[in-house]
Design a protein around this motif. Sequence first.
Motif, PDB file in Angstrom:
ATOM      1  N   UNK A 154     -22.553 -24.127 -19.203  1.00  0.00           N
ATOM      2  CA  UNK A 154     -21.965 -25.339 -18.219  1.00  0.00           C
ATOM      3  C   UNK A 154     -20.795 -24.586 -17.536  1.00  0.00           C
ATOM      4  N   UNK A 155     -20.230 -23.727 -18.023  1.00  0.00           N
ATOM      5  CA  UNK A 155     -19.049 -23.006 -17.412  1.00  0.00           C
ATOM      6  C   UNK A 155     -18.995 -21.637 -17.414  1.00  0.00           C
ATOM      7  N   UNK A 156     -20.105 -20.985 -18.178  1.00  0.00           N
ATOM      8  CA  UNK A 156     -20.144 -19.402 -18.237  1.00  0.00           C
ATOM      9  C   UNK A 156     -19.129 -18.793 -19.093  1.00  0.00           C
ATOM     10  N   UNK A 157     -18.213 -19.654 -20.014  1.00  0.00           N
ATOM     11  CA  UNK A 157     -17.049 -19.465 -20.704  1.00  0.00           C
ATOM     12  C   UNK A 157     -17.760 -19.023 -22.170  1.00  0.00           C
ATOM     13  N   UNK A 158     -17.156 -18.126 -22.914  1.00  0.00           N
ATOM     14  CA  UNK A 158     -17.486 -18.017 -24.490  1.00  0.00           C
ATOM     15  C   UNK A 158     -17.255 -19.153 -24.989  1.00  0.00           C
ATOM     16  N   UNK A 159     -18.077 -19.626 -26.135  1.00  0.00           N
ATOM     17  CA  UNK A 159     -17.926 -20.653 -26.773  1.00  0.00           C
ATOM     18  C   UNK A 159     -16.914 -20.349 -28.026  1.00  0.00           C
ATOM     19  N   UNK A 160     -15.954 -21.239 -27.981  1.00  0.00           N
ATOM     20  CA  UNK A 160     -14.722 -20.914 -29.046  1.00  0.00           C
ATOM     21  C   UNK A 160     -14.643 -22.066 -30.205  1.00  0.00           C
ATOM     22  N   UNK A 162     -12.385 -23.661 -30.959  1.00  0.00           N
ATOM     23  CA  UNK A 162     -11.866 -24.808 -30.703  1.00  0.00           C
ATOM     24  C   UNK A 162     -12.704 -25.627 -29.885  1.00  0.00           C
ATOM     25  N   UNK A 163     -13.867 -25.355 -29.398  1.00  0.00           N
ATOM     26  CA  UNK A 163     -14.447 -26.125 -28.789  1.00  0.00           C
ATOM     27  C   UNK A 163     -15.387 -27.179 -29.492  1.00  0.00           C
ATOM     28  N   UNK A 164     -15.676 -26.663 -30.723  1.00  0.00           N
ATOM     29  CA  UNK A 164     -16.536 -27.507 -31.800  1.00  0.00           C
ATOM     30  C   UNK A 164     -15.928 -28.033 -32.939  1.00  0.00           C
ATOM     31  N   UNK A 165     -14.420 -27.713 -32.959  1.00  0.00           N
ATOM     32  CA  UNK A 165     -13.897 -28.446 -34.287  1.00  0.00           C
ATOM     33  C   UNK A 165     -12.325 -28.460 -34.157  1.00  0.00           C
ATOM     34  N   UNK A 166     -11.778 -29.636 -34.535  1.00  0.00           N
ATOM     35  CA  UNK A 166     -10.440 -29.820 -34.446  1.00  0.00           C
ATOM     36  C   UNK A 166      -9.694 -28.569 -34.969  1.00  0.00           C
ATOM     37  N   UNK A 167      -8.511 -28.163 -34.213  1.00  0.00           N
ATOM     38  CA  UNK A 167      -7.698 -27.146 -34.551  1.00  0.00           C
ATOM     39  C   UNK A 167      -8.307 -25.775 -35.085  1.00  0.00           C
ATOM     40  N   UNK A 199      -9.584 -21.952 -33.579  1.00  0.00           N
ATOM     41  CA  UNK A 199      -9.213 -20.953 -32.831  1.00  0.00           C
ATOM     42  C   UNK A 199      -9.645 -21.125 -30.982  1.00  0.00           C
ATOM     43  N   UNK A 200      -8.690 -20.869 -30.512  1.00  0.00           N
ATOM     44  CA  UNK A 200      -9.194 -20.891 -28.949  1.00  0.00           C
ATOM     45  C   UNK A 200      -9.254 -19.234 -28.492  1.00  0.00           C
ATOM     46  N   UNK A 201      -9.303 -18.308 -29.519  1.00  0.00           N
ATOM     47  CA  UNK A 201      -9.371 -17.123 -29.124  1.00  0.00           C
ATOM     48  C   UNK A 201     -10.829 -16.281 -29.973  1.00  0.00           C
ATOM     49  N   UNK A 202     -11.239 -16.775 -30.847  1.00  0.00           N
ATOM     50  CA  UNK A 202     -12.259 -16.282 -31.656  1.00  0.00           C
ATOM     51  C   UNK A 202     -13.478 -16.643 -31.030  1.00  0.00           C
ATOM     52  N   UNK A 203     -14.575 -15.931 -31.476  1.00  0.00           N
ATOM     53  CA  UNK A 203     -16.103 -16.058 -30.662  1.00  0.00           C
ATOM     54  C   UNK A 203     -16.890 -16.478 -31.570  1.00  0.00           C
ATOM     55  N   UNK A 204     -18.172 -17.305 -31.210  1.00  0.00           N
ATOM     56  CA  UNK A 204     -19.053 -17.765 -32.022  1.00  0.00           C
ATOM     57  C   UNK A 204     -20.267 -17.217 -31.851  1.00  0.00           C
ATOM     58  N   UNK A 205     -21.076 -17.064 -32.960  1.00  0.00           N
ATOM     59  CA  UNK A 205     -22.395 -16.398 -33.118  1.00  0.00           C
ATOM     60  C   UNK A 205     -23.534 -17.226 -33.652  1.00  0.00           C
ATOM     61  N   UNK A 206     -24.826 -16.691 -33.561  1.00  0.00           N
ATOM     62  CA  UNK A 206     -25.709 -17.549 -34.348  1.00  0.00           C
ATOM     63  C   UNK A 206     -26.228 -16.708 -35.550  1.00  0.00           C
ATOM     64  N   UNK A 207     -25.748 -17.330 -36.757  1.00  0.00           N
ATOM     65  CA  UNK A 207     -26.336 -16.568 -38.090  1.00  0.00           C
ATOM     66  C   UNK A 207     -27.746 -15.925 -38.086  1.00  0.00           C
ATOM     67  N   UNK A 208     -27.839 -14.962 -38.542  1.00  0.00           N
ATOM     68  CA  UNK A 208     -29.326 -14.367 -38.485  1.00  0.00           C
ATOM     69  C   UNK A 208     -29.923 -14.828 -39.479  1.00  0.00           C
ATOM     70  N   UNK A 261     -22.891 -29.212 -30.354  1.00  0.00           N
ATOM     71  CA  UNK A 261     -21.835 -30.625 -30.473  1.00  0.00           C
ATOM     72  C   UNK A 261     -20.416 -30.089 -30.403  1.00  0.00           C
ATOM     73  N   UNK A 262     -19.802 -30.578 -28.993  1.00  0.00           N
ATOM     74  CA  UNK A 262     -18.564 -30.527 -28.746  1.00  0.00           C
ATOM     75  C   UNK A 262     -17.538 -31.468 -29.400  1.00  0.00           C
ATOM     76  N   UNK A 263     -16.344 -30.995 -29.454  1.00  0.00           N
ATOM     77  CA  UNK A 263     -15.247 -31.931 -30.100  1.00  0.00           C
ATOM     78  C   UNK A 263     -15.323 -33.331 -29.375  1.00  0.00           C
ATOM     79  N   UNK A 264     -15.437 -33.160 -28.090  1.00  0.00           N
ATOM     80  CA  UNK A 264     -15.413 -34.375 -27.353  1.00  0.00           C
ATOM     81  C   UNK A 264     -16.375 -35.379 -27.255  1.00  0.00           C
TER      82      UNK A 264
END
Length: 581
Positions: A83-89, A91-96, A98-107, A129-132
């Motif tokens: 939706x915005x071309x930004x890395x998924x963080x 902080x996007x998916x859980x309260x509290x 990190x806004x700096x770490x990255x998310x991956x798909x577990x193999x 699912x996002x926090x909002x």
Amino acid sequence: NYAESSLNDMHFICDAIENGMKLVVVDPRFSNTAAKAHQWIPIRPGTDAALMLGMMNVIISRNLHDEQFLRDNTTGPYLVRTDNGKFLRPSDVMMGGSADENMVIDAVTNSVRVRGSAPHKLSGRVTVNLVDGTTVECRTAWDLIADYIKEWTPEKASEVTEVDVNVITELAITYATTKPAAIRISQGTNRYWQGHQAFRNAILLGAICGNHGKPGGGVSWAGGTLFKTIAAAPSCWLNPRESEGYQSKSIVGSHIFELLPKDEPWPIRGIWFNHYNFGTQMPNYNTFVNEIVPKLELIVVSEQVMNDATTYADIVLPACSWYEQEGELVASWSNYYFQLRKQCIKPMWESKQDHTIYAEISERMGYGKYWGSVEDSLNEIIDNFTEDKLRNINKKELWETGVTRALYPEDFIPFADQNYPTPSGKLEIYLDYLHELGESLPVYEEPIESNRRPKAKQYPLTMMNVHNVFSVHSQHATLPWILEINPEPRVDISPKDAEARGIKDGDMVKVFNDRGHVVLRARVTEGIKEGCINIYEGYWKRQFIDGHLPSLTHMELNPVHDAVMESNYAPYDVLVEVEKV
């Protein structure tokens, strides 16, 4: 073009060729280096990124890419929000989170998690699912990059670059299957408005084939102590009043054309030019002379000779030559040594070393305490380098012998440990902060003055102005010994372009566009691709019959460059026409 502008490296290339290395040169010109190569690939100027995208298409379609390297050492596996071309963080998916770490798909579980040491996928698409309370589709950065590369078939790359399809295909296969394989990309490729795109695609090409951090591999520009010294310059030297809480102020030099006339961010009424002959090297020369210079109340130039820049100076400060300087720390473009240049003779007549000029003027302004001797300054710089391998060099050896090595091992290979000086610690092949500018991916777009832009109907030729072996920029262009073998500037033009304009070798011609013109002799040669010309840079104004070379150039700013560091000067991204006079 090592054979003309990096002579200290050329003998290593010749040695490698003798030892079995294959050398391929991609250049619109049949340069002296191309003359020593196994293959010369003439390319339409400014289209190197398109060539590499076509190569990557071939490599991926034939499954010659290194997925393991991409998965382990790049940001390719990181999830990107569609939706915005930004890395998924987190902080996007859980309260509290990190806004700096990255998310991956577990193999193993196919679940979304914070990156870590456990195996993860290089490719994949998930709904998160996002926090909002909303959901968003995410894809790995690699999948977005791979989709873009799929568009760049060899046929498309050939149409853009004017390199034959078979040549692109064969080059791609050769590069992917040769171990190790290295890409050396230098400033000529960068001298287009979008020249950074070639560098990004070269780095991606190296990553796709797993060539980074390997002996004899990698993608390199300037790997020696010079660039490291610039990057590691101590703040206490750049701002001597730092310890007093004083904050230095500066403006990006490339923005002078837009900021100075507006008196933003503050009025500037004087400029002191050091180590820069703006009379031959200044982009958009006529605008500078006609609009910027009249606004300045004071122009000071430090120079050894009365060159073109001194023509506009209110004050010329006589700087001494290297032979007269008390001492200078000299770093290298491509090796890991430092040299201490020592004084050969005392400064002659009224000339002074730059350090002395700075110190004496500072003393008169009440800031003399910030300057010691030349040796004091050299010690301060070395002792405060931000890089320990520079900071801890053997100064005793440097002072006594004039040379010492930075503390890199003899067998040093950049990034052999696959640790990169980036926020993620990975090779960052996707840059989400450039998404709004359309360049989160390594892409290609036409040069700003491409010969396929509408402006080319009036000015159809791309003008390059490369370095030559006879002079470092303008320093040696007028020396009598140089003039004996290189007496005048000439414009290189292909036989087909010359014939279409009724031009013969040795004819006097005018090269012009809507910014300026220059008159000089033509050199008709097979050594330059049709559709472009070259005039070697560095010639003084008086060496041309009429006009001046820098009057043809521009200083169009690229917002992508500014988002990363600062806008680049694009002296090869220039459209002109040539006519016989």
